[in-house]
Design an enzyme around this catalytic site. Structure first.
Site, mmCIF file in Angstrom:
data_model
loop_
_atom_site.group_PDB
_atom_site.id
_atom_site.type_symbol
_atom_site.label_atom_id
_atom_site.label_comp_id
_atom_site.label_asym_id
_atom_site.label_seq_id
_atom_site.Cartn_x
_atom_site.Cartn_y
_atom_site.Cartn_z
ATOM 1 N N GLU A 73 5.850 -0.472 4.155
ATOM 2 C CA GLU A 73 5.801 -1.267 2.934
ATOM 3 C C GLU A 73 7.157 -1.181 2.262
ATOM 4 O O GLU A 73 7.690 -0.078 2.075
ATOM 5 C CB GLU A 73 4.734 -0.749 1.967
ATOM 6 N N ASP A 84 3.218 0.577 -11.484
ATOM 7 C CA ASP A 84 3.834 1.721 -10.830
ATOM 8 C C ASP A 84 4.136 2.831 -11.819
ATOM 9 O O ASP A 84 4.426 2.592 -12.993
ATOM 10 C CB ASP A 84 5.133 1.286 -10.136
#
Length: 298
Positions: A73, A84
């Protein structure tokens, strides 16, 4: 556009997307098929494109498959990565500071593909940079560079006409997130246009926010498998080889992101530049994760 028209478009795109899946790279299906034959779960590794700089990032990504990464990824750097935690936020900002852009992220994949034609690559991030780049242009360029799938965390299923359906029609897998709060009523909607694999976020909250118990993960994976035949990858909170192994025993793959990004950060000098040993140290850490996953073979 009316709600009915939007739903009609999603349905039509869904059918077309399914038809287009045969035209995708096949790398994800091949990888998960191989893992099943080997009787083990996989290791999915996350790094932000261009962290801490383009050249170092490319060397690191090029080394990940040999270190044991089954799927890679790559984060698309963005100024406001709201899902995040601090570690990945910082990695994204380091990448942007070094001059990274979405165009250069696609270039990074293209350069990786020059030496690796088999490892699946997923781009993960947010819709705003893609929208600014232009959806059609982005999908064309990403597909040509060798991108296998997308994870776009801020586009719910109700917005599938924006990117998900065009991605499927372009032969690019669209990987959806499922979470502890995705109940059985919501699950079919979440999974409707999902392809490649399902990414189960094992804890509620941002990346790096903690970890779930093995019992909770086992229950969640079993519930997901009642809804879909797609592979299930589990992420968030996996920081050690033992934790990766535990997840690999329960799911089709373990996803490690913040721990790898933290390892990158630990190898920066006082000016935020890559130390001479950064790539080797990070890849050595990934090898320990991969060894843990492989030791969890059923």
């Amino acid at each position: 556009m009316s709600a009915a028209a939007v739903q009609s478009g999603v349905h039509e795109g869904f059918e077309a997307g399914h038809a287009a899946r045969a035209a995708d790279s096949g790398r994800l299906a091949a990888k998960f098929g191989a893992l099943k034959q080997e009787g083990r779960g996989g290791l999915v590794t996350f790094v932000s494109a261009g962290d801490p700089d383009y050249a170092t990032s490319l060397k690191l990504i090029q080394g990940l498959p040999a270190a044991g990464a089954d799927v890679i990824e790559i984060g698309m750097p963005f100024t406001d990565p709201m899902a995040d935690g601090p570690s990945i936020q910082a990695s994204s900002l380091r990448a942007l500071k070094s001059g990274m852009s979405l165009r250069r992220t696609i270039q990074l994949v293209q350069e990786f593909r020059a030496t690796d034609a088999t490892t699946p690559v997923i781009l993960m991030g947010y819709y705003n940079p893609i929208y600014s780049y232009g959806v059609e242009r982005f999908l064309t360029d990403a597909k040509a560079a060798g991108v296998d799938g997308l994870i776009v965390v801020d586009l719910p299923p109700e917005e599938d006409v924006e990117l998900c359906v065009p991605a499927l029609n372009a032969g690019v897998n669209f990987i959806r997130l499922a979470t502890p709060t995705t109940d059985d009523k919501r699950m079919p909607t979440v999974l409707q246009n999902t392809s490649g694999f399902v990414y189960y976020v094992s804890v509620a909250g941002i990346t790096g926010a903690g970890s779930a118990t093995e019992d909770a993960i086992s229950f969640a994976v079993e519930r997901l498998r009642r809804h879909t035949d797609l592979p299930v990858a589990v992420g968030f909170g996996i920081t050690t080889p033992d934790a990766a192994a535990a997840v690999a025993r329960l799911a089709d793959a373990a996803v490690v992101g913040s721990a790898i990004v933290n390892r990158i950060a630990a190898n920066l000098d006082e000016n935020g530049l890559a130390s001479a040993g950064l790539v080797d140290d990070v890849l050595a850490f990934v090898r320990t994760l991969a060894d843990g996953v492989r030791a969890a073979r059923g």
